[in-house]
Design an enzyme around this catalytic site. Structure first.
Site, PDB file in Angstrom:
ATOM      1  N   ASP A  96      -0.353   5.150  -0.606  1.00  0.00           N
ATOM      2  CA  ASP A  96       0.502   3.813  -0.704  1.00  0.00           C
ATOM      3  C   ASP A  96       0.586   2.844   0.367  1.00  0.00           C
ATOM      4  O   ASP A  96       0.693   3.446   1.518  1.00  0.00           O
ATOM      5  CB  ASP A  96       1.815   4.429  -0.982  1.00  0.00           C
ATOM      6  CG  ASP A  96       3.134   3.201  -1.627  1.00  0.00           C
ATOM      7  OD1 ASP A  96       2.464   2.451  -2.087  1.00  0.00           O
ATOM      8  OD2 ASP A  96       4.050   3.571  -1.408  1.00  0.00           O
ATOM      9  N   ALA A 230      10.394  -0.959  -7.323  1.00  0.00           N
ATOM     10  CA  ALA A 230      10.985  -0.923  -8.611  1.00  0.00           C
ATOM     11  C   ALA A 230      12.184   0.134  -8.694  1.00  0.00           C
ATOM     12  O   ALA A 230      12.596   0.567  -9.971  1.00  0.00           O
ATOM     13  CB  ALA A 230       9.822  -0.451  -9.658  1.00  0.00           C
ATOM     14  N   ILE A 272       8.443   4.279  -7.266  1.00  0.00           N
ATOM     15  CA  ILE A 272       9.836   4.580  -7.098  1.00  0.00           C
ATOM     16  C   ILE A 272       9.801   5.417  -5.854  1.00  0.00           C
ATOM     17  O   ILE A 272       9.188   6.712  -5.925  1.00  0.00           O
ATOM     18  CB  ILE A 272      10.429   5.352  -8.366  1.00  0.00           C
ATOM     19  CG1 ILE A 272      10.426   4.586  -9.527  1.00  0.00           C
ATOM     20  CG2 ILE A 272      11.823   5.864  -7.990  1.00  0.00           C
ATOM     21  CD1 ILE A 272      10.524   4.959 -10.741  1.00  0.00           C
TER      22      ILE A 272
HETATM   23  P1  13P Z   1      11.756   1.288  -4.043  1.00  0.00           P
HETATM   24  O1  13P Z   1      11.983   0.909  -2.489  1.00  0.00           O
HETATM   25  O2  13P Z   1      12.188   0.493  -4.799  1.00  0.00           O
HETATM   26  O3  13P Z   1      11.572   2.606  -4.432  1.00  0.00           O
HETATM   27  O4  13P Z   1       9.783   1.002  -3.823  1.00  0.00           O
HETATM   28  C1  13P Z   1       8.801   2.074  -3.563  1.00  0.00           C
HETATM   29  C2  13P Z   1       7.656   1.463  -3.513  1.00  0.00           C
HETATM   30  O5  13P Z   1       7.277   0.215  -3.920  1.00  0.00           O
HETATM   31  C3  13P Z   1       6.592   2.308  -2.912  1.00  0.00           C
HETATM   32  O6  13P Z   1       5.318   1.678  -2.435  1.00  0.00           O
HETATM   33  O1  G3H Z   2       7.043   0.960  -0.137  1.00  0.00           O
HETATM   34  C1  G3H Z   2       7.086   1.626   0.884  1.00  0.00           C
HETATM   35  C2  G3H Z   2       7.514   3.180   0.492  1.00  0.00           C
HETATM   36  O2  G3H Z   2       8.930   3.132  -0.038  1.00  0.00           O
HETATM   37  C3  G3H Z   2       7.136   4.115   1.572  1.00  0.00           C
HETATM   38  O3  G3H Z   2       8.100   3.840   2.785  1.00  0.00           O
HETATM   39  O4  G3H Z   2       6.977   3.424   4.976  1.00  0.00           O
HETATM   40  O5  G3H Z   2       9.030   4.546   4.630  1.00  0.00           O
HETATM   41  O6  G3H Z   2       7.546   5.966   4.028  1.00  0.00           O
HETATM   42  P1  G3H Z   2       7.962   4.373   4.023  1.00  0.00           P
HETATM   43 ZN    ZN Z   3       5.460  -0.586  -1.990  1.00  0.00          ZN
END
Ligand code: 13P
Ligand code: G3H
Ligand code: ZN
Length: 326
Positions: A96, A230, A272
């Site tokens: 991610d 989201a 999420i």
């Molecule tokens: P939220 O903070 O809304 O859960 O989004 C998570 C997200 O986009 C992780 O890439």
């Molecule tokens: O979009 C980000 C995710 O919620 C991950 O968050 O960088 O705190 O692990 P993090």
């Molecule tokens: Zn994100």
């Protein structure tokens, strides 16, 4: 196990088939972030029990927190646990918000089946160049890639300031063609974290920009679209956190009916993280408040895991529509 491993050897799948089915079936595949064993278990158990395909994802920060090698064995453990239960749900391991080629490559080499290159903070051309570099490497290993166009509103932004960051429909065709990405994250009014909007008391968040989504769908029909930021920031968890000693004033998220509407469209991956953090925190705060002498981690992480399983099942069944689609 050698330093380089293919996701296929770990029993994982890339997102290609997952997204195709999601678009045809009018639902979205859940992409849940995890940072520890209890969260990964909760996601997998919740998806197994609701028979949902699942994307488990880690940020660069989560990888550092867990350790990359440890993480590889955690995911293998998750895959084995599913088999042991006689279940068979497709699992994708996704990076991610990857921000460099090196990070994306190291994930691909250690068994990730999908990676995101988030070049949304760069100029259009730099975003294209960096994303393409990752796509070219990933595709030689059959790993799928998510790119991003448009910037999500920051948690401190005024709502009106977000307008200039929305994805520009005019750019999507060129971006998709030049990079070769497999899916595209867009900005239509969602935002990361638990404080998504600054709102006067009692006011509802502004609706998502479905008009922009429609325009994007017209330019790239059937192409997989991803929504970040989201979480609904489930009010019951905020109430519980505040009741049991926390302080999360003004936490607000995306109403679930908006997400349900998005899931029916070409949006086929919904991210999420915050809602799972809130579910766990609410449960842990409750134990600490009601049993101040408790110090066995299983006694507070256990209830936190149960709460997160319920959260995941509820999302899959009532919001994403992914339950029963594994
Ligand atoms: P939220 O903070 O809304 O859960 O989004 C998570 C997200 O986009 C992780 O890439
Ligand atoms: O979009 C980000 C995710 O919620 C991950 O968050 O960088 O705190 O692990 P993090
Ligand atoms: Zn994100």
């Amino acid at each position: 196990m050698s330093d380089t491993v293919s996701f296929k050897d770990l029993g994982l799948v890339n997102t290609r088939e997952l997204f195709k089915k999601a678009i045809e079936g009018n639902y979205a595949v859940p992409a849940y972030n995890f940072n520890n064993m209890e969260q990964l278990q909760a996601i997998i158990i919740g998806c197994m029990e609701s028979r949902s395909p699942v994307i488990v994802q880690t940020s660069g920060g989560a990888i550092k927190y867990i350790n990359k090698t440890f993480l590889r064995y955690m995911i293998q453990g998750a895959v084995e646990m599913v088999k042991e239960q006689g279940e068979d749900i497709p699992i994708t391991l996704h990076l991610d918000h990857g921000d460099t080629f090196e990070l994306a490559k190291s994930c691909i080499d250690s068994g990730y089946s999908s990676v995101m290159l988030d070049g949304s903070h760069h100029s259009f051309d730099d975003n294209v160049a960096l994303t393409k570099l990752v796509v070219d490497y990933a595709h030689t290993r059959d790993v799928t890639v998510e790119g991003e166009l448009g910037v999500l509103a920051g948690i401190e932004d005024e709502i009106s300031a977000a307008v200039s960051h929305f994805t520009k429909p005019d750019e999507v065709v060129e971006f998709v063609e030049r990079t070769g990405v497999d899916s595209l994250a867009i900005s239509i009014g969602t935002s990361h974290g638990a404080y998504k909007f600054k709102l006067p008391p009692g006011e509802l968040p502004p609706p998502l920009r479905f008009d922009i989504l429609d325009e994007i769908e017209k330019r790239i029909p059937g192409f997989p679209i991803v929504l970040h930021g989201a979480s609904a920031v489930v009010p019951e968890y905020i109430e519980a956190i505040n009741r049991y000693g926390g302080k999360m004033d003004n936490a607000v998220g995306i109403p679930e009916d908006q997400l349900r509407k998005a899931a029916v469209s070409a949006v086929c991956k919904i991210n999420i993280d915050s809602d799972n953090r809130l579910a766990m925190t609410a449960a842990i705060r409750r134990v600490f408040s009601e049993k101040p002498d408790e110090f066995d981690p299983r006694k507070y992480l256990g209830p936190a895991r149960v709460e997160m399983i319920n959260m995941v099942k509820n999302k899959n069944e009532h919001v994403l529509g992914s339950a029963g689609r594994a």
